[in-house]
Design a protein around this motif. Structure first.
Motif, PDB file in Angstrom:
ATOM      1  N   PHE A 201       0.878  -1.387  -0.166  1.00 16.66           N
ATOM      2  CA  PHE A 201      -0.117   0.017  -0.074  1.00 16.66           C
ATOM      3  C   PHE A 201       0.706   1.064  -0.206  1.00 16.66           C
ATOM      4  O   PHE A 201       0.356   2.327  -1.145  1.00 16.66           O
ATOM      5  CB  PHE A 201      -0.990  -0.557   0.912  1.00 16.66           C
ATOM      6  CG  PHE A 201      -1.745   0.781   1.540  1.00 16.66           C
ATOM      7  CD1 PHE A 201      -2.569   1.639   0.748  1.00 16.66           C
ATOM      8  CD2 PHE A 201      -0.830   2.160   2.563  1.00 16.66           C
ATOM      9  CE1 PHE A 201      -3.628   3.003   0.782  1.00 16.66           C
ATOM     10  CE2 PHE A 201      -2.087   3.507   2.291  1.00 16.66           C
ATOM     11  CZ  PHE A 201      -3.459   3.338   1.844  1.00 16.66           C
ATOM     12  N   THR A 202       1.891   1.195   0.969  1.00 17.58           N
ATOM     13  CA  THR A 202       2.864   2.585   1.104  1.00 17.58           C
ATOM     14  C   THR A 202       3.477   2.520  -0.234  1.00 17.58           C
ATOM     15  O   THR A 202       3.541   3.930  -0.961  1.00 17.58           O
ATOM     16  CB  THR A 202       3.694   2.564   2.270  1.00 17.58           C
ATOM     17  OG1 THR A 202       3.044   2.674   3.062  1.00 17.58           O
ATOM     18  CG2 THR A 202       4.590   3.485   1.974  1.00 17.58           C
ATOM     19  N   VAL A 207       5.084   5.587  -5.448  1.00 16.28           N
ATOM     20  CA  VAL A 207       5.087   5.716  -6.772  1.00 16.28           C
ATOM     21  C   VAL A 207       3.806   6.594  -6.956  1.00 16.28           C
ATOM     22  O   VAL A 207       4.950   7.672  -8.303  1.00 16.28           O
ATOM     23  CB  VAL A 207       5.033   4.240  -7.355  1.00 16.28           C
ATOM     24  CG1 VAL A 207       4.864   4.018  -9.230  1.00 16.28           C
ATOM     25  CG2 VAL A 207       6.501   3.378  -6.993  1.00 16.28           C
ATOM     26  N   PHE A 208       2.783   6.785  -6.434  1.00 14.33           N
ATOM     27  CA  PHE A 208       2.328   7.573  -8.423  1.00 14.33           C
ATOM     28  C   PHE A 208       1.897   9.022  -6.917  1.00 14.33           C
ATOM     29  O   PHE A 208       0.991   9.561  -7.624  1.00 14.33           O
ATOM     30  CB  PHE A 208       0.738   6.784  -7.678  1.00 14.33           C
ATOM     31  CG  PHE A 208       0.638   5.731  -8.429  1.00 14.33           C
ATOM     32  CD1 PHE A 208       0.013   5.756  -9.616  1.00 14.33           C
ATOM     33  CD2 PHE A 208       0.433   4.506  -8.487  1.00 14.33           C
ATOM     34  CE1 PHE A 208       0.118   4.981 -11.014  1.00 14.33           C
ATOM     35  CE2 PHE A 208       0.169   3.049  -9.276  1.00 14.33           C
ATOM     36  CZ  PHE A 208       0.257   3.212 -10.362  1.00 14.33           C
ATOM     37  N   ARG A 252      -4.895  -2.849  -2.088  1.00 15.19           N
ATOM     38  CA  ARG A 252      -4.549  -2.781  -1.703  1.00 15.19           C
ATOM     39  C   ARG A 252      -2.778  -2.067  -2.531  1.00 15.19           C
ATOM     40  O   ARG A 252      -2.651  -0.780  -1.722  1.00 15.19           O
ATOM     41  CB  ARG A 252      -3.625  -3.839  -0.556  1.00 15.19           C
ATOM     42  CG  ARG A 252      -4.051  -4.273   0.477  1.00 15.19           C
ATOM     43  CD  ARG A 252      -4.328  -3.709   1.796  1.00 15.19           C
ATOM     44  NE  ARG A 252      -3.658  -2.946   2.329  1.00 15.19           N
ATOM     45  CZ  ARG A 252      -4.134  -1.739   2.960  1.00 15.19           C
ATOM     46  NH1 ARG A 252      -5.356  -1.527   3.410  1.00 15.19           N
ATOM     47  NH2 ARG A 252      -3.490  -1.296   3.959  1.00 15.19           N
ATOM     48  N   VAL A 253      -3.093  -2.334  -3.646  1.00 14.52           N
ATOM     49  CA  VAL A 253      -2.372  -1.628  -4.864  1.00 14.52           C
ATOM     50  C   VAL A 253      -2.852  -0.497  -4.844  1.00 14.52           C
ATOM     51  O   VAL A 253      -2.536   0.303  -5.155  1.00 14.52           O
ATOM     52  CB  VAL A 253      -1.696  -2.479  -5.701  1.00 14.52           C
ATOM     53  CG1 VAL A 253      -1.291  -1.700  -6.769  1.00 14.52           C
ATOM     54  CG2 VAL A 253      -1.423  -4.126  -4.835  1.00 14.52           C
ATOM     55  N   THR A 521       5.647  14.336   0.405  1.00 15.03           N
ATOM     56  CA  THR A 521       4.689  12.879   1.328  1.00 15.03           C
ATOM     57  C   THR A 521       5.717  11.993   0.882  1.00 15.03           C
ATOM     58  O   THR A 521       5.090  10.596   1.233  1.00 15.03           O
ATOM     59  CB  THR A 521       3.452  13.271   0.664  1.00 15.03           C
ATOM     60  OG1 THR A 521       3.412  14.546   0.119  1.00 15.03           O
ATOM     61  CG2 THR A 521       2.513  12.450   1.088  1.00 15.03           C
ATOM     62  N   MET A 522       6.643  11.598  -0.669  1.00 13.02           N
ATOM     63  CA  MET A 522       7.117  10.755  -0.733  1.00 13.02           C
ATOM     64  C   MET A 522       8.168   9.577   0.632  1.00 13.02           C
ATOM     65  O   MET A 522       7.792   8.607   0.413  1.00 13.02           O
ATOM     66  CB  MET A 522       7.741  10.543  -2.114  1.00 13.02           C
ATOM     67  CG  MET A 522       6.618  10.535  -3.167  1.00 13.02           C
ATOM     68  SD  MET A 522       7.432  10.796  -4.857  1.00 13.02           S
ATOM     69  CE  MET A 522       8.786   9.638  -4.735  1.00 13.02           C
ATOM     70  N   PHE A 523       8.673  10.913   1.390  1.00 16.81           N
ATOM     71  CA  PHE A 523       9.748  10.240   1.839  1.00 16.81           C
ATOM     72  C   PHE A 523       8.912  10.391   2.822  1.00 16.81           C
ATOM     73  O   PHE A 523       9.644   9.982   3.416  1.00 16.81           O
ATOM     74  CB  PHE A 523      10.620  11.853   2.264  1.00 16.81           C
ATOM     75  CG  PHE A 523      12.309  11.490   1.618  1.00 16.81           C
ATOM     76  CD1 PHE A 523      13.194  11.772   1.522  1.00 16.81           C
ATOM     77  CD2 PHE A 523      11.936  11.586  -0.004  1.00 16.81           C
ATOM     78  CE1 PHE A 523      14.378  11.936   1.077  1.00 16.81           C
ATOM     79  CE2 PHE A 523      12.743  11.752  -0.918  1.00 16.81           C
ATOM     80  CZ  PHE A 523      13.668  11.157  -0.472  1.00 16.81           C
ATOM     81  N   ASN A 524       7.764  11.297   3.467  1.00 12.31           N
ATOM     82  CA  ASN A 524       7.173  10.610   4.565  1.00 12.31           C
ATOM     83  C   ASN A 524       6.878   9.705   4.244  1.00 12.31           C
ATOM     84  O   ASN A 524       6.130   8.057   5.569  1.00 12.31           O
ATOM     85  CB  ASN A 524       6.033  11.970   4.218  1.00 12.31           C
ATOM     86  CG  ASN A 524       4.924  11.091   5.568  1.00 12.31           C
ATOM     87  OD1 ASN A 524       4.764  11.184   6.506  1.00 12.31           O
ATOM     88  ND2 ASN A 524       3.868  10.802   4.971  1.00 12.31           N
ATOM     89  N   GLY A 525       6.213   9.012   3.311  1.00 16.94           N
ATOM     90  CA  GLY A 525       5.659   7.533   3.510  1.00 16.94           C
ATOM     91  C   GLY A 525       6.895   6.323   3.473  1.00 16.94           C
ATOM     92  O   GLY A 525       6.688   5.979   4.331  1.00 16.94           O
ATOM     93  N   ALA A 526       7.819   7.100   3.106  1.00 12.83           N
ATOM     94  CA  ALA A 526       9.237   5.936   3.210  1.00 12.83           C
ATOM     95  C   ALA A 526      10.029   6.305   4.899  1.00 12.83           C
ATOM     96  O   ALA A 526      10.431   4.965   4.751  1.00 12.83           O
ATOM     97  CB  ALA A 526      10.273   6.295   2.311  1.00 12.83           C
TER      98      ALA A 526
END
Length: 592
Positions: A201-202, A207-208, A252-253, A521-526
């Motif tokens: 999910f993350t 990616v998007f 989930r994807v 937000t990408m780095f937040n998810g990471a």
């Protein structure tokens, strides 16, 4: 910087191949860390990240080389004087619904709205725009502007808080369902399937993130947010009827993809509607709505679990079905509720009058001169990867979210093991810290906007977070540890608003705002993924690694904010001393 490129490229390649070699042979036997109690996971994750770091460095240098000229910057060019009340805008006398600014965007004979000159060529900036009240430059009263702010607050910040809660509600439902019969019903209790369902999910969301945030500007907020919200609801509703773990993985994807632009897109939209000095309170409104709904969602999930067996469905299925139905209704309402960008506010349903839209647009143009977006091209977006500030902001978000999993683990452990509550009681008592978080996020944001400061507020919240985790990790009294949960949760939520305002205040240009919001937000998810590995079950109930990593990440956050503060101070001082400009925009100054 140019002279370092030939040396930096082979260094990046060495990092990449060395990291790949270490990853292949150190993490042998197809080792993939998936569980928090895996003792080898932290080292293997670090080694696995080295090729990624090398790739990012190589990508950055590639962009720097192919962009031989100074990147086009959206914003007021240095040669343009500050907007005047009598000539900047006018209303179309024939059709009040088709007003347009007369002069915005007419900044360069080469390409409207873009300044092609380098920073050392920038001169003759009259004065800092923030030093004047809006009414002095726009020609409208403060009462009119206050009425517009209230309208935008009601229409935008409310729906933003509700939509942003969807991501957290999804994880909340999944964690609540994890203690029910769902894992055994779907076969998620075998191997690492449940961990993978969270992980993918993350990953899909990361990616998007960038393309979905670009879509907010391309299709417009009303169409895009209503579409992805309704889609999110349909997929969540469908999750209540899955038969096995494979169907769950596929959904989930899709959920990660549809939710990817919610937070960065709404952060971007809010930053477009308000002058910089009003940002943090509005982000605080959004965060407040998000955590209130999250806390309430925990109580709702508890109630839905009691319907186990109702209509022949398990309780965990009812959790997904009810959330999915509510989200679908919200997606339909979003089309009429949410507002478009300021220059297109006439497209919003029952919103601003033409005169009010005129005032709203003048406020933004006066503040930073980037009301009108440059025509979209991929290079117009990714060229901003050259700005080191974007990556510093992203690292701040990464370190902020590392602690999220640790907080989620500590609350039930303290309530169940330390205070002796049952699991159901622990679910209910997990909500109060989030309700409390509304107080510090609002108060700190009011202070930040009132005095136009960002770095000191982030530092204060980080210190509160460090104190809270010290109490969590090093005290014996369970009630004191529960107080530490309150302190940490309040600081965690308050810094979301502070960091969002920090990055939005210090970038200029519509596409740069899109890129920065998406990357952060990408780095937040990471950071959330990394945080899942610092909580090791073998260290329960103290979780020493999680405590120390959380404290260390916020010490690093304070150091990075200090570095940025010094940089912003000297750049502003140089601009004031040389009568120059910052971010190639006349009158713009960094906020720190």
């Amino acid at each position: 910087m140019v002279t370092s490129k030939p040396r930096a490229i082979p260094i990046a390649m060495v990092i990449f191949f060395l990291g790949y070699y270490c990853r292949t042979f150190t993490c042998s036997n197809s080792y993939i860390p998936t569980l928090p109690n895996d003792t080898n996971a932290p080292s293997c994750i670090f080694i696995s990240l080295t090729p990624t770091l090398g790739t990012w460095l190589f990508f950055w240098l590639f962009l720097a080389m192919i962009s031989s000229s100074t990147p086009a910057i959206e914003g007021r060019p240095p040669s343009q004087s500050q907007p005047q009340p009598d000539s900047s805008y006018s209303l179309d006398s024939c059709n009040s619904n088709t007003w347009r600014p007369n002069s915005i965007g007419s900044r360069s004979p080469k390409q409207p709205g873009i300044d092609f000159r380098s920073e050392h060529e920038v001169e003759n900036v009259d004065s800092r725009q923030d030093d004047f009240p809006d009414s002095q430059l726009t020609g409208f009263s403060n009462a009119q502007e206050r009425r517009i702010r209230q309208k935008v607050d009601f229409r935008l910040c409310t729906i933003a808080g509700i939509l942003c809660s969807l991501n957290l509600l999804d994880s909340n439902v999944l964690s609540s369902a994890a203690v029910t019969s769902m894992p055994s019903d779907l076969g998620l209790d075998q191997g690492n399937r449940f961990s993978v369902s969270i992980f993918i999910f993350t990953v899909a969301s990361i990616v998007f993130q960038l393309p979905s945030t670009i879509a907010v500007r391309t299709f417009g907020p009303r169409i895009w947010f209503s579409f992805i919200t309704f889609s999110f609801g349909i997929i969540t509703l469908s999750t209540g009827f899955v038969k096995d773990w494979k169907q769950m993985m596929a959904l989930r994807v899709l959920l990660g993809a549809t939710s990817s632009s919610i937070y960065p897109g709404l952060s971007y939209l809010i930053s477009c509607w308000y002058p910089r000095r009003e940002h943090q309170v509005r982000f605080a409104f959004m965060q407040s709505g998000e955590v209130i709904i999250l806390a309430t969602g925990s109580l709702v999930n508890y109630g839905l679990e009691q319907r186990n067996g109702g209509a022949g469905l398990e309780g965990w299925r009812w959790m997904f079905i009810v959330q999915g139905l509510c989200t679908c209704v919200l997606g339909i309402a979003t089309y009429w509720w949410i507002v478009d960008f300021p220059e297109n506010s006439h497209k919003s349903f029952w919103f601003l009058t033409p005169e009010e839209a005129d005032i709203a647009s003048r406020r933004i143009e006066k503040d930073r001169g980037d009301l009108i977006a440059q025509k979209f091209s991929l290079m117009a977006v990714v060229v901003h990867a050259r700005d080191f500030k974007v990556w510093v902001f992203a690292c701040l978000f990464f370190m902020q979210n590392v602690v999220s999993t640790a907080l989620a683990y500590f609350v039930p452990i303290i309530l169940e093991d330390g205070l002796g509550y049952s699991p159901n009681q622990a679910i209910i008592l997990s909500a109060p810290p989030y309700y409390y978080a509304v107080v510090p996020v609002i108060l700190s944001s009011l202070v930040a906007d009132r005095f136009r400061i960002r770095g000191p507020i982030i530092t204060f919240n980080a210190l509160c977070m460090i104190t809270g985790f010290a109490v969590l990790g090093f005290t014996e009294n369970s009630r004191a540890r529960y107080f530490g949960v309150f302190l940490s949760t309040g600081a965690y939520v308050a810094n979301w608003a502070a960091l969002s305002a920090y990055q939005a205040n210090n970038v200029v240009g519509q596409w740069k705002r899109v890129f920065t919001a998406a990357v952060c937000t990408m780095f937040n998810g990471a950071g959330g993924i990394a945080g899942s590995y610092i909580v090791r079950n073998v260290e329960a109930p103290r979780y020493t690694t999680a405590v120390w990593v959380s404290i260390g990440s916020h010490i690093m956050m304070i150091l990075l904010v200090g570095v940025l503060t010094l940089y912003f101070y000297f750049r502003n001082s140089r601009a004031a001393r040389t009568n120059g400009a910052v971010e190639r925009t006349a009158g713009f100054r960094y906020t720190y």
